[in-house]
Design a protein around this motif. Structure first.
Motif, PDB file in Angstrom:
ATOM      1  N   PHE A 102      31.172  53.231  58.124  1.00 24.89           N
ATOM      2  CA  PHE A 102      32.236  52.867  57.183  1.00 24.89           C
ATOM      3  C   PHE A 102      31.846  51.645  56.363  1.00 24.89           C
ATOM      4  O   PHE A 102      31.166  50.746  56.864  1.00 24.89           O
ATOM      5  CB  PHE A 102      33.536  52.553  57.936  1.00 24.89           C
ATOM      6  N   THR A 103      32.293  51.619  55.122  1.00 20.64           N
ATOM      7  CA  THR A 103      32.208  50.409  54.315  1.00 20.64           C
ATOM      8  C   THR A 103      33.548  49.680  54.461  1.00 20.64           C
ATOM      9  O   THR A 103      34.599  50.240  54.133  1.00 20.64           O
ATOM     10  CB  THR A 103      31.950  50.747  52.836  1.00 20.64           C
ATOM     11  N   VAL A 104      33.512  48.464  54.961  1.00 19.30           N
ATOM     12  CA  VAL A 104      34.743  47.749  55.309  1.00 19.30           C
ATOM     13  C   VAL A 104      34.979  46.594  54.334  1.00 19.30           C
ATOM     14  O   VAL A 104      34.081  45.786  54.083  1.00 19.30           O
ATOM     15  CB  VAL A 104      34.675  47.208  56.750  1.00 19.30           C
ATOM     16  N   LEU A 105      36.201  46.497  53.810  1.00 19.49           N
ATOM     17  CA  LEU A 105      36.629  45.363  52.996  1.00 19.49           C
ATOM     18  C   LEU A 105      37.598  44.534  53.833  1.00 19.49           C
ATOM     19  O   LEU A 105      38.570  45.079  54.366  1.00 19.49           O
ATOM     20  CB  LEU A 105      37.317  45.847  51.716  1.00 19.49           C
ATOM     21  N   VAL A 106      37.350  43.246  53.954  1.00 19.28           N
ATOM     22  CA  VAL A 106      38.173  42.379  54.803  1.00 19.28           C
ATOM     23  C   VAL A 106      39.052  41.485  53.932  1.00 19.28           C
ATOM     24  O   VAL A 106      38.546  40.739  53.092  1.00 19.28           O
ATOM     25  CB  VAL A 106      37.290  41.515  55.722  1.00 19.28           C
ATOM     26  N   ALA A 107      40.359  41.565  54.139  1.00 20.08           N
ATOM     27  CA  ALA A 107      41.311  40.740  53.398  1.00 20.08           C
ATOM     28  C   ALA A 107      41.953  39.731  54.339  1.00 20.08           C
ATOM     29  O   ALA A 107      42.233  40.035  55.502  1.00 20.08           O
ATOM     30  CB  ALA A 107      42.389  41.618  52.764  1.00 20.08           C
ATOM     31  N   ALA A 108      42.204  38.539  53.831  1.00 20.16           N
ATOM     32  CA  ALA A 108      42.783  37.471  54.659  1.00 20.16           C
ATOM     33  C   ALA A 108      44.274  37.671  54.878  1.00 20.16           C
ATOM     34  O   ALA A 108      44.833  37.188  55.864  1.00 20.16           O
ATOM     35  CB  ALA A 108      42.532  36.112  54.005  1.00 20.16           C
ATOM     36  N   HIS A 109      44.937  38.392  53.966  1.00 19.61           N
ATOM     37  CA  HIS A 109      46.377  38.616  54.079  1.00 19.61           C
ATOM     38  C   HIS A 109      46.759  39.835  53.238  1.00 19.61           C
ATOM     39  O   HIS A 109      45.928  40.397  52.509  1.00 19.61           O
ATOM     40  CB  HIS A 109      47.173  37.372  53.657  1.00 19.61           C
ATOM     41  N   GLY A 110      48.031  40.220  53.311  1.00 21.66           N
ATOM     42  CA  GLY A 110      48.486  41.437  52.651  1.00 21.66           C
ATOM     43  C   GLY A 110      48.354  41.408  51.144  1.00 21.66           C
ATOM     44  O   GLY A 110      48.021  42.417  50.518  1.00 21.66           O
ATOM     45  N   GLU A 111      48.609  40.260  50.541  1.00 26.36           N
ATOM     46  CA  GLU A 111      48.519  40.167  49.075  1.00 26.36           C
ATOM     47  C   GLU A 111      47.096  40.420  48.595  1.00 26.36           C
ATOM     48  O   GLU A 111      46.874  41.106  47.589  1.00 26.36           O
ATOM     49  CB  GLU A 111      49.001  38.785  48.628  1.00 26.36           C
ATOM     50  N   GLU A 112      46.130  39.880  49.325  1.00 28.93           N
ATOM     51  CA  GLU A 112      44.731  40.112  48.979  1.00 28.93           C
ATOM     52  C   GLU A 112      44.366  41.585  49.187  1.00 28.93           C
ATOM     53  O   GLU A 112      43.601  42.161  48.409  1.00 28.93           O
ATOM     54  CB  GLU A 112      43.824  39.218  49.824  1.00 28.93           C
ATOM     55  N   ALA A 113      44.933  42.206  50.211  1.00 30.87           N
ATOM     56  CA  ALA A 113      44.689  43.624  50.468  1.00 30.87           C
ATOM     57  C   ALA A 113      45.184  44.486  49.304  1.00 30.87           C
ATOM     58  O   ALA A 113      44.523  45.449  48.900  1.00 30.87           O
ATOM     59  CB  ALA A 113      45.361  44.055  51.766  1.00 30.87           C
ATOM     60  N   LEU A 114      46.335  44.146  48.746  1.00 31.45           N
ATOM     61  CA  LEU A 114      46.857  44.895  47.593  1.00 31.45           C
ATOM     62  C   LEU A 114      45.936  44.762  46.390  1.00 31.45           C
ATOM     63  O   LEU A 114      45.736  45.719  45.637  1.00 31.45           O
ATOM     64  CB  LEU A 114      48.268  44.403  47.241  1.00 31.45           C
ATOM     65  N   ASN A 115      45.373  43.576  46.210  1.00 32.23           N
ATOM     66  CA  ASN A 115      44.414  43.387  45.121  1.00 32.23           C
ATOM     67  C   ASN A 115      43.169  44.247  45.329  1.00 32.23           C
ATOM     68  O   ASN A 115      42.622  44.806  44.375  1.00 32.23           O
ATOM     69  CB  ASN A 115      44.026  41.910  45.008  1.00 32.23           C
TER      70      ASN A 115
END
Length: 237
Positions: free
Chosen positions: A1-14
């Protein structure tokens, strides 16, 4: 898998805006700025459970947190601590379910022989497209004397003729246009956002191309076939 790591939900939406091909979301409940529940609610406003699976996790002792996640649209829930094997299994199960759903949806909207849209999906799509008020040309295309092709060469060659016609129709239109099989040897083609003159020129050219493209079946002689095309325009419907 290619994984993108976000620090919080707002960053995940971006991340979702810049990476629309993301296949699965794995979210914690406790996060700064935007927690997992808020993130799940925001994602479900854009994509449903059959489009983008969400697996939630938490070590919180808060009662019914798992039920809250599932009610607002999470596909699965994991309590911490968990093993690496459990996490891998749940991810793979969610992705397998997504693949099965996509296969079922494709079978529901696509013709089994040609792969283009079927009659039912065509009507659903056109009902929505007509609301845009954009001009379009609609053509009904029928293989001439198709019964004679089946009687002379057999139904397998008849199917090959239909598939050959499908390929020429798909190659002759734009990617945003619609090609649908209505059943048997009948097709419907919709050219979007096009004037009458250009549409007629395209269909005349397409009809000539079909008539001069031979079908070359194995163990029998090549033959040509023709089609009849009737055209109507959006301002006439």
């Amino acid at each position: 898998f290619t994984v993108l790591v976000a620090a919080h939900g707002e960053e995940a939406l971006n991340f979702l805006e810049t990476h629309p091909d993301v296949k699965l979301i794995l979210t914690d409940f406790n996060m700064p700025v935007m927690d997992g529940l808020e993130l799940t609610k925001a994602i479900r406003k854009q994509k449903n459970k059959n489009e983008l699976p969400i697996i939630a996790m938490t070590s919180s002792n808060k009662e019914l947190i798992s039920a809250q996640f599932l009610k607002i649209g999470a596909n699965d829930f994991i309590n911490k601590p968990f093993t690496r094997e459990e996490l891998a299994c749940r991810i793979n199960n969610s992705l397998d379910a997504l693949e099965y759903i996509q296969q079922i949806e494709k079978m529901a909207r696509n013709d089994f022989l040609t792969g283009v849209f079927n009659r039912r999906y065509f009507f659903e799509t056109m009902m929505a497209y007509r609301e845009t008020k954009e001009p379009f040309a609609l053509a009904m295309i029928d293989i001439d004397d198709f019964k004679n092709i089946n009687d002379t060469f057999g139904h397998d060659i008849g199917d090959s003729t239909i598939i050959s016609l499908t390929t020429m129709l798909k190659n002759g239109v734009k990617g945003s246009d619609i090609v649908a099989r209505f059943g048997g040897e009948e097709f419907c083609v919709v050219l979007k956002n096009i004037g009458q003159k250009n549409a007629l020129e395209l269909f005349v050219k397409l009809r000539a191309q079909i008539a001069t493209t031979p079908i070359r079946p194995k163990n029998t002689k090549a033959f040509n076939f023709t089609v009849s095309i009737g055209v109507a325009f959006s301002d006439e419907l």
